[in-house]
Design a protein around this motif. Structure first.
Motif, PDB file in Angstrom:
ATOM      1  N   UNK A 223      25.236  32.058  41.856  1.00  0.00           N
ATOM      2  CA  UNK A 223      24.891  30.766  42.450  1.00  0.00           C
ATOM      3  C   UNK A 223      25.926  30.356  43.503  1.00  0.00           C
ATOM      4  N   UNK A 383      19.321  25.138  38.803  1.00  0.00           N
ATOM      5  CA  UNK A 383      19.214  25.564  40.188  1.00  0.00           C
ATOM      6  C   UNK A 383      20.296  26.594  40.461  1.00  0.00           C
ATOM      7  N   UNK A 384      19.990  27.606  41.258  1.00  0.00           N
ATOM      8  CA  UNK A 384      21.000  28.626  41.503  1.00  0.00           C
ATOM      9  C   UNK A 384      21.677  28.429  42.837  1.00  0.00           C
ATOM     10  N   UNK A 385      21.223  27.468  43.583  1.00  0.00           N
ATOM     11  CA  UNK A 385      21.916  27.182  44.843  1.00  0.00           C
ATOM     12  C   UNK A 385      21.864  25.688  45.094  1.00  0.00           C
TER      13      UNK A 385
END
Lengths: 403, 403
Positions: A223, A383-385
């Motif tokens: 991330x 969320x990964x970003x």
DNA sequence: GTTCCAAATGTAATCGATTACAGTTTTACG
DNA sequence: CGTAAAACTGTAATCGATTACATTTGGAAC
């Protein structure tokens, strides 16, 4: 106070006085010796010396063995209970009778016991440390991020290991491998490179790692938290175009990084929309240093049609550029407009103050820790970003283009 | 390469392509969602968006258990030897036959084994870490010291735990206690306070601790490394007096610190020799921040006879002072001369560049680590204090006094 | 082929904690 | 008062290494 005959007090004072004098003499000799070692004889004039600090007892005490390390066993014996009970008293007090608890706490106090953190960690398999890889410690922007990291980590019971990589791969490798040896539970990367050595790459697969400000090139497994650099590039360009500029220069930092590409893409897209040609000639620089700003300006001013507005990809570059423009007799913003990036503290106090893009550095640091700890605890990420909003600060270094 | 029939390759490509498309779609949905969370709907215009990064595989892989932790036992089984032999192979290879060594190394490679650092440390009783207490991370001067610390520590096999204290006693206590719990072997203090809580004071007696730049107030047991602040104060004063100045102002930082007293004593001593009266009126300020410089100038200019030369006790203060002087229409150095302290990078690029005192910050950091490691190893110290030489850098911010 | 010694390897204790499990005491309740 | 359940405490295994000591192996010398 207890009664003391006068004579006794006098003696005490005399003895004390003697000790003080003696210490002072020893101190002065040591001090002169120190000065001798450091400066040579010349500088001994009394008036050039520092106000004399207190005499020191020297390091003799510190030569003794580390006798203060008490362990849980001694405490348990002192309290007359088992080691298990001591451990419970300290970690899960609710499992222990009021009575026992008191006994144990008294023993802990008496022994001056502090649990050995290493032992706890090896048992639980968690070091509660994170390592942060920073390319450059002296950049206040990075330090602002680390401030956020440090604060958030501390609140969650983690401590921060500092990895000053100076952008060198072997140093990155070394620090990154701390996660593989249980020295740290996770890793925050502030640079854009993949920090593990080829050797460790296979192991690195499952390592909790987050990158801040930058994305790790070619890696999609980790991330990241970054600024909307593309939009920031657009905003800066719009700002300058609204002042009537059409001849631009760009002094870049690390050209291989993701943020470089994003910012550049943002600038290019607006230029394109406005029908202004982009040429590689406009782009100079290659590191985030003051000197880059100076050299960048020198180079840009050599062009046939020198720019009336210069994008600097961080504030340090802008500071260098500002310095050099002034040195060459150009006025900012009357002759050349200048933008920075990052909003480091001093940028607001330059002459003129720098127009720049504020990044929520502290907050980015905090978020990185949140995400990292989720990874460490194997919790699912929502969320990964994360792409955080910026703020364009219009200050004195930008103005209308010369007619 | 092995032979593959054409049709098979085609199928593979088709499948791959499908996967890519699918991933991309998932990615775009996720991306839009991210933007939605962060910005609200308004900003979705495609042209304001960043160049789309590569699709990510998401955090699914990281949800798996930490299966990569191999221990010495597995390696020993793999190699068909005892754990002792594995340990010896890695730590004292000369004790092991060539033959066995190879077997073990192969097993290590195969298993991807990295010794658990926590376990090693608990056994040897040494954490090989040091903790550094810093009052302010964003000050580039401190970071330069820490750069030195970090570098020297790394070379000696130590790692650095960062303790951002923000000058708060409870944070200092917390970080200092790391040494008492075996989390760190020693402590470097960049501030002037005694970092241990009253509770821990007894234990602190034998802790390896060094202070840099500052001396710890009221403590004579710990070695320190500092600049000759007294002499620096004198040098600055001589410099300004040689330009004919006689009305001075001083904007100080932390007034309780030792270095404050030393610098002030240096200034006073020269004023005294030159027959210039010192009055408390001349002294303002109280923290090492840009704002202090601004407020300090405002205050000093209110005096009946405002100063023609101002000592600032660090460069940040000087930057603020410079800003405010200019804002009030005064010229530097024509109307007012200004000196900084520390020689941070930007000070040379201000307009005018700041006259300041260069401290060998990096070197001080390195020395601190040397001394600390000697303390940790209970080696006798050759010297318990080091007073390093400074360098007066005469730049544009000082000049002749107005007639 | 013995004998002996040094080198190599294995066994098991150890570092300082935590914790499963077992054993003991206390409490609750009929 | 007896009994079961709950609460507390102790014993001993465990984490992953290192290392003192014991044992085995190998090679040289006779």
């Amino acid at each position: 106070m207890s009664f003391q005959p006068i004579t006794q007090i006098k003696t005490a004072i005399t003895v004390d006085f003697g000790v003080i004098i003696l210490r002072y003499v020893i101190f002065v000799i040591d001090y002169i010796y120190t000065c001798y070692c450091l400066y040579g004889v010349k500088l001994y004039k009394q008036k050039d010396r520092c106000a004399l600090p207190q005499p020191m007892e020297g390091p003799s005490k510190q030569q003794e063995s580390l006798a203060f390390m008490t362990n849980i066993k001694k405490v348990s014996e002192l309290a007359g209970v088992s080691t298990a009970t001591v451990s419970r008293t300290l970690k899960n007090p609710e499992l222990v009778t009021e009575n026992t608890r008191e006994k144990v706490m008294k023993a802990v106090q008496l022994a001056g016991y502090r649990p050995n953190w290493l032992a706890t960690s090896v048992k639980t398999g968690k070091s509660n440390s994170i390592v942060v890889l920073v390319p450059n410690l002296v950049n206040p922007f990075f330090m602002r991020i680390i401030e956020g990291i440090e604060q958030a980590a501390q609140e969650k019971g983690y401590s921060v290991l500092l990895g000053d990589t100076q952008g060198k791969a072997n140093r990155e490798n070394e620090y990154a491998s701390m996660v593989l040896t249980n020295r740290a539970d996770g890793l925050i990367q502030l640079d854009h490179s993949f920090p593990f050595s080829a050797n460790d790459a296979a192991l690195a697969e499952k390592v909790p790692m987050v990158s801040v400000c930058e994305r790790i090139e070619g890696e999609r497994r980790y991330p990241f938290i970054e600024l909307d650099n593309y939009a920031a590039g657009r905003a800066l360009t719009h700002h300058l175009i609204s002042y009537g500029h059409s001849r631009f220069g760009i002094i870049a930092g690390q050209r291989t990084s993701q943020i470089h590409h994003d910012r550049l893409a943002g600038i290019k897209s607006v230029l394109n929309e406005e029908g202004i040609d982009f040429s590689e000639d406009m782009l100079v620089g290659g590191s985030y240093r003051i000197e880059t700003g100076i050299e960048g300006v020198q180079e840009l001013l050599k062009r046939d049609t020198p720019p009336t507005a210069i994008f600097c990809f961080n504030d340090d570059i802008a500071i260098g550029a500002l310095y050099e423009l002034k040195r060459q007799g150009l006025r900012v913003p009357e002759d050349v407009s200048l933008t920075g990036f990052d909003n480091v503290k001093v940028s607001a106090y330059m002459d003129p103050p720098l127009t720049t893009v504020d990044q929520p550095a502290y907050e980015m640091g905090r978020r990185a820790v949140d995400v990292l700890i989720q990874l460490i605890n194997r919790q699912p990420l929502s969320r990964t970003r994360e792409i955080l909003p910026f703020q364009l600060l219009e200050r004195g270094s930008t103005g209308p283009a010369k007619a």
